[in-house]
Design a protein around this motif. Structure first.
Motif, PDB file in Angstrom:
ATOM      1  N   UNK A  19      19.563  26.211  68.857  1.00  0.00           N
ATOM      2  CA  UNK A  19      19.681  27.279  67.865  1.00  0.00           C
ATOM      3  C   UNK A  19      21.103  27.365  67.324  1.00  0.00           C
ATOM      4  N   UNK A  20      21.702  26.219  67.076  1.00  0.00           N
ATOM      5  CA  UNK A  20      23.029  26.181  66.453  1.00  0.00           C
ATOM      6  C   UNK A  20      22.841  25.815  64.986  1.00  0.00           C
ATOM      7  N   UNK A  21      22.917  26.828  64.119  1.00  0.00           N
ATOM      8  CA  UNK A  21      22.674  26.618  62.691  1.00  0.00           C
ATOM      9  C   UNK A  21      23.793  27.238  61.864  1.00  0.00           C
ATOM     10  N   UNK A  22      24.421  26.412  61.036  1.00  0.00           N
ATOM     11  CA  UNK A  22      25.381  26.888  60.049  1.00  0.00           C
ATOM     12  C   UNK A  22      24.854  26.491  58.676  1.00  0.00           C
ATOM     13  N   UNK A  23      25.518  26.961  57.650  1.00  0.00           N
ATOM     14  CA  UNK A  23      25.060  26.609  56.303  1.00  0.00           C
ATOM     15  C   UNK A  23      26.251  26.382  55.383  1.00  0.00           C
ATOM     16  N   UNK A  24      25.945  25.699  54.285  1.00  0.00           N
ATOM     17  CA  UNK A  24      26.952  25.406  53.272  1.00  0.00           C
ATOM     18  C   UNK A  24      26.625  26.139  51.981  1.00  0.00           C
ATOM     19  N   UNK A  25      27.652  26.548  51.265  1.00  0.00           N
ATOM     20  CA  UNK A  25      27.523  26.857  49.845  1.00  0.00           C
ATOM     21  C   UNK A  25      28.089  25.650  49.116  1.00  0.00           C
ATOM     22  N   UNK A  26      27.460  25.264  48.029  1.00  0.00           N
ATOM     23  CA  UNK A  26      27.913  24.075  47.314  1.00  0.00           C
ATOM     24  C   UNK A  26      27.768  24.270  45.811  1.00  0.00           C
ATOM     25  N   UNK A  27      28.481  23.446  45.068  1.00  0.00           N
ATOM     26  CA  UNK A  27      28.485  23.508  43.607  1.00  0.00           C
ATOM     27  C   UNK A  27      27.809  22.273  43.026  1.00  0.00           C
ATOM     28  N   UNK A  28      27.077  22.497  41.931  1.00  0.00           N
ATOM     29  CA  UNK A  28      26.340  21.427  41.273  1.00  0.00           C
ATOM     30  C   UNK A  28      26.444  21.586  39.761  1.00  0.00           C
ATOM     31  N   UNK A  29      26.256  20.478  39.062  1.00  0.00           N
ATOM     32  CA  UNK A  29      26.076  20.462  37.617  1.00  0.00           C
ATOM     33  C   UNK A  29      24.619  20.114  37.323  1.00  0.00           C
ATOM     34  N   UNK A  30      24.151  20.352  36.118  1.00  0.00           N
ATOM     35  CA  UNK A  30      22.810  19.853  35.769  1.00  0.00           C
ATOM     36  C   UNK A  30      22.767  18.330  35.890  1.00  0.00           C
ATOM     37  N   UNK A  53      25.645  35.281  67.043  1.00  0.00           N
ATOM     38  CA  UNK A  53      25.999  34.426  65.910  1.00  0.00           C
ATOM     39  C   UNK A  53      25.299  33.091  66.095  1.00  0.00           C
ATOM     40  N   UNK A  54      25.120  32.373  64.978  1.00  0.00           N
ATOM     41  CA  UNK A  54      24.248  31.193  64.998  1.00  0.00           C
ATOM     42  C   UNK A  54      24.967  29.865  65.139  1.00  0.00           C
ATOM     43  N   UNK A  55      26.304  29.860  65.140  1.00  0.00           N
ATOM     44  CA  UNK A  55      27.034  28.602  65.166  1.00  0.00           C
ATOM     45  C   UNK A  55      27.004  27.903  66.504  1.00  0.00           C
ATOM     46  N   UNK A  56      27.505  26.668  66.508  1.00  0.00           N
ATOM     47  CA  UNK A  56      27.584  25.897  67.753  1.00  0.00           C
ATOM     48  C   UNK A  56      28.600  26.507  68.711  1.00  0.00           C
ATOM     49  N   UNK A  57      29.564  27.236  68.179  1.00  0.00           N
ATOM     50  CA  UNK A  57      30.536  27.945  69.002  1.00  0.00           C
ATOM     51  C   UNK A  57      30.765  29.331  68.403  1.00  0.00           C
TER      52      UNK A  57
END
Length: 330
Positions: free
Chosen positions: A252-263, A229-233
């Motif tokens: 090699x500690x990589x996480x990601x976000x899902x996020x919401x946007x408007x135009x 797994x890619x997280x810090x822990x």
């Protein structure tokens, strides 16, 4: 301003309280007839599931109907390009992994959208780690990353992996794993992780780098094994699997976000109102529990916090992209 997962998790509780207050303040605002949440990835995956769970919570308070649209293709670019051209009236909401906004500017000479000027930050949606899994094309004796790299070096025809999109974070995670072992792992880009998992289960590719939740849901088949797994822990969704750092891959500690946007150019009043609805949705226990089944940790933010995270992560990925040496076709 530096944001950590701990900081954001701590702010989630406060966000829930603020959302409650915000909902009361905006209770008199008229609900839209329909709002469409756009994702650039296929139905059934992690990006799709957060859209559908949040959509349920946006109706009827924000909109009488909330509809999820899967506009797949071009590694998420089609969805973002579509949203940027829509009216900023709340009728269209983008949900995207942040790599389309923080990594793509480093790998494409020209994008059909400007991550800063074409979108209005709304809220984080969740955070998650990536897993690196192998399937029936790889011998059962391969139990960790070192084993896989040794096997790939000895079997160049099988030295490959799939990811949900070219230039996405899991693509770079897989490429960096190969670089660490001195092996060129051929990359296959898919329209989301689920199509890649189907090829993995069928033995058509050797490995997949993708969101941990997209992988763990296939463990019951008995055909795949998660090597890292890619997280810090270690991930609470796969606690028995060691991290890449534990396996000797530093930085090699990589996480990601899902996020919401408007135009772009959404009114401050709309942003504040919809942010309140988002925070309430993401603080709902059924949403938290539902996302957890897909390996996602529900998390909201203020629009300002999301803007800062995007700025920080865009700067972070520049040197990594240069190290890997990947450039996408425009």
């Amino acid at each position: 301003m530096h944001f950590t997962r701990r900081h954001l998790l701590q702010t989630t509780g406060a966000s829930a309280l603020l959302a409650s207050i915000g909902q009361q303040a905006f209770a008199q605002a008229a609900a839209l007839e329909t709002t469409n949440i756009i994702t650039g990835f296929a139905a059934g995956g992690t990006s799709d599931t957060i859209c559908r769970r949040v959509a349920q919570k946006l109706q009827p308070a924000f909109a009488k109907a909330a509809v999820v649209e899967n506009r797949t293709g071009a590694g998420g670019q089609i969805a973002i390009s579509y949203v940027k051209g829509r009216p900023a009236d709340g009728g269209t909401i983008l949900q995207t992994p942040t790599s389309m906004l923080t990594i793509y500017p480093h790998i494409y000479s020209k994008l059909p959208y400007d991550p800063v000027n074409d979108l209005t930050p709304l809220s984080l949606g969740c955070v998650f780690d990536f897993g690196f899994a192998v399937g029936p094309a790889v011998p059962a004796s391969v139990k960790n990353i070192a084993d896989f790299l040794a096997w790939a070096k000895a079997n160049p025809a099988g030295a490959n992996f799939g990811s949900p999109a070219a230039g996405s974070t899991p693509h770079f995670v897989g490429a960096l794993i190969g670089q660490h072992g001195g092996v060129e792992l051929k990359h296959a880009a898919y329209r989301g992780t689920q199509p890649a998992m189907l090829d993995l289960l069928g033995g058509n590719i050797s490995a997949v780098s993708g969101p941990i939740g997209d992988i763990t849901q296939h463990l019951a088949s008995g055909k795949i094994r998660i090597l890292s797994v890619s997280g810090a822990k270690r991930s609470r969704f796969a606690p028995e699997v060691p991290t890449l750092v534990e396996q000797g891959l530093p930085d090699m500690a990589h996480s990601e976000w899902f996020a919401f946007f408007l135009p772009a150019k959404a009114s401050p009043e709309l942003v504040t109102r919809l942010n309140g609805h988002m925070k309430t949705a993401l603080a709902s226990q059924d949403v938290i529990d539902g996302l957890a089944t897909f390996g996602l940790e529900a998390m909201s933010s203020s629009p300002q916090e999301l803007a800062e995270i995007l700025k920080k992560d865009t700067a972070k990925w520049g040197p990594i992209v240069k190290k890997v040496g990947f450039k996408a076709e425009s």
